[in-house]
Motif scaffolding. Structure first.
Motif, PDB file in Angstrom:
ATOM      1  N   UNK A   1      -2.650  -6.705  12.670  1.00  0.00           N
ATOM      2  CA  UNK A   1      -1.973  -6.253  11.452  1.00  0.00           C
ATOM      3  C   UNK A   1      -1.937  -4.733  11.455  1.00  0.00           C
ATOM      4  N   UNK A   2      -0.758  -4.181  11.226  1.00  0.00           N
ATOM      5  CA  UNK A   2      -0.568  -2.728  11.278  1.00  0.00           C
ATOM      6  C   UNK A   2       0.253  -2.293  10.084  1.00  0.00           C
ATOM      7  N   UNK A   3      -0.241  -1.291   9.363  1.00  0.00           N
ATOM      8  CA  UNK A   3       0.565  -0.650   8.315  1.00  0.00           C
ATOM      9  C   UNK A   3       0.239   0.843   8.332  1.00  0.00           C
ATOM     10  N   UNK A   4       1.013   1.541   9.136  1.00  0.00           N
ATOM     11  CA  UNK A   4       0.757   2.943   9.432  1.00  0.00           C
ATOM     12  C   UNK A   4       1.756   3.833   8.725  1.00  0.00           C
ATOM     13  N   UNK A   5       1.210   4.780   7.993  1.00  0.00           N
ATOM     14  CA  UNK A   5       2.038   5.787   7.316  1.00  0.00           C
ATOM     15  C   UNK A   5       2.082   7.015   8.230  1.00  0.00           C
TER      16      UNK A   5
ATOM     17  N   UNK B   1       0.802  -1.217   0.000  1.00  0.00           N
ATOM     18  CA  UNK B   1       0.000   0.000   0.000  1.00  0.00           C
ATOM     19  C   UNK B   1       0.841   1.276   0.000  1.00  0.00           C
ATOM     20  N   UNK B   2       2.053   1.197   0.587  1.00  0.00           N
ATOM     21  CA  UNK B   2       2.896   2.392   0.677  1.00  0.00           C
ATOM     22  C   UNK B   2       4.337   1.939   0.888  1.00  0.00           C
TER      23      UNK B   2
ATOM     24  N   UNK C   1      -9.259   1.592   8.837  1.00  0.00           N
ATOM     25  CA  UNK C   1      -8.583   2.207   7.701  1.00  0.00           C
ATOM     26  C   UNK C   1      -8.859   3.700   7.753  1.00  0.00           C
ATOM     27  N   UNK C   2      -7.851   4.491   7.477  1.00  0.00           N
ATOM     28  CA  UNK C   2      -8.044   5.936   7.505  1.00  0.00           C
ATOM     29  C   UNK C   2      -8.940   6.387   6.351  1.00  0.00           C
TER      30      UNK C   2
ATOM     31  N   UNK D   1      -1.247  18.744  14.962  1.00  0.00           N
ATOM     32  CA  UNK D   1      -0.718  17.389  14.798  1.00  0.00           C
ATOM     33  C   UNK D   1      -0.486  17.099  13.321  1.00  0.00           C
ATOM     34  N   UNK D   2       0.492  16.228  13.066  1.00  0.00           N
ATOM     35  CA  UNK D   2       0.636  15.675  11.724  1.00  0.00           C
ATOM     36  C   UNK D   2      -0.437  14.601  11.559  1.00  0.00           C
ATOM     37  N   UNK D   3      -1.176  14.666  10.476  1.00  0.00           N
ATOM     38  CA  UNK D   3      -2.239  13.690  10.211  1.00  0.00           C
ATOM     39  C   UNK D   3      -1.613  12.442   9.579  1.00  0.00           C
ATOM     40  N   UNK D   4      -1.619  11.351  10.328  1.00  0.00           N
ATOM     41  CA  UNK D   4      -1.107  10.089   9.811  1.00  0.00           C
ATOM     42  C   UNK D   4      -2.177   9.356   9.017  1.00  0.00           C
ATOM     43  N   UNK D   5      -1.785   8.216   8.464  1.00  0.00           N
ATOM     44  CA  UNK D   5      -2.714   7.455   7.619  1.00  0.00           C
ATOM     45  C   UNK D   5      -2.516   5.962   7.880  1.00  0.00           C
ATOM     46  N   UNK D   6      -3.592   5.305   8.279  1.00  0.00           N
ATOM     47  CA  UNK D   6      -3.574   3.856   8.459  1.00  0.00           C
ATOM     48  C   UNK D   6      -4.119   3.173   7.211  1.00  0.00           C
ATOM     49  N   UNK D   7      -3.268   2.450   6.518  1.00  0.00           N
ATOM     50  CA  UNK D   7      -3.739   1.538   5.482  1.00  0.00           C
ATOM     51  C   UNK D   7      -4.412   0.368   6.195  1.00  0.00           C
TER      52      UNK D   7
END
Length: 220
Positions: free
Chosen positions: A170-174, A42-43, A130-131, A143-149
């Motif tokens: 399962x974690x895939x955090x941008x 995803x990233x 999911x974000x 805050x910086x806006x993060x993104x969860x795939x």
């Protein structure tokens, strides 16, 4: 935006991760918790898989993990965990704000996530997230806006003892911002182990002798 359709697609992706057995590399084993990773599709980052055994039934564990009122009392990675929009009894949008990590080198992030609880036969429950864009909560300068795939918790009963559950996360955090990938890769496995340990402590603390504890929602 069709949040329900996004939620149903996300939970299928998380289910797919549980069936994906190839390419995982074990990056940390601590206190009977195993963290594995592989390159995310995803990233430009990693998809992490975390496995541990929790002394609670799968149904109660899945309720415990998403109850917003209790989450920040045990999840030491979060400052804020609030439902900001409820779509139905199993689907809602959450606003979370993390703590800083890595001795302050990773500043707090905020996330807007679509959370969905799906119950399967055999008492396996998946809480997917999911974000998403949610106009009522635009990014702020604080805050910086993060993104969860697609991420998720998979709670399933241990066959030999249904009072215990296997939890696979399962974690895939941008994280976004100006972070080097090496900082994230160094800190993420320990943070994920700590999450499982904090959840165990939280469940223990909520098992009160009087029977007052977290509520079990019996909706299907």
């Amino acid at each position: 935006m069709d949040y329900k359709a996004i939620a149903q697609k996300t939970v299928q992706e998380v289910l797919g991760y549980t069936q994906d057995t190839s390419g995982w590399k074990v990056v940390k084993i601590s206190k009977k918790i195993t963290v594995s990773s592989k390159a995310s599709r995803k990233f430009h980052g990693n998809l992490y898989r975390v496995e541990g055994i929790i002394p609670e039934s799968a149904a109660k564990l899945s309720d415990f993990l998403y109850q917003t009122g209790e989450r920040v009392t045990w999840d030491k990675s979060l400052q804020v965990y609030d439902i900001v929009h409820r779509i139905d009894s199993d689907t809602f949008i959450c606003h979370t704000i993390t703590q800083s990590f890595a001795m302050g080198s990773i500043s707090p992030r905020d996330f807007i996530d679509l959370v969905y609880i799906k119950r399967y036969e055999g008492n396996m429950n998946i809480i997917s997230s999911k974000s998403v864009d949610f106009p009522e909560y635009p990014p702020s300068s604080n805050y910086i806006r993060g993104y969860n795939h697609p991420c998720g918790f998979v709670c399933s009963p241990m066959k030999e003892n249904p009072a215990y559950s296997k939890l696979v996360m399962f974690v895939q955090t941008e994280m976004r911002g100006k972070l080097s990938p090496s900082i994230i890769e160094k800190t993420m496995p320990s943070n994920l182990v700590n999450f499982i340990l904090n959840a165990k402590d939280g469940i223990k603390a909520h098992k009160t002798p009087s029977g007052r504890g977290f509520r079990h929602n019996s909706h299907s």
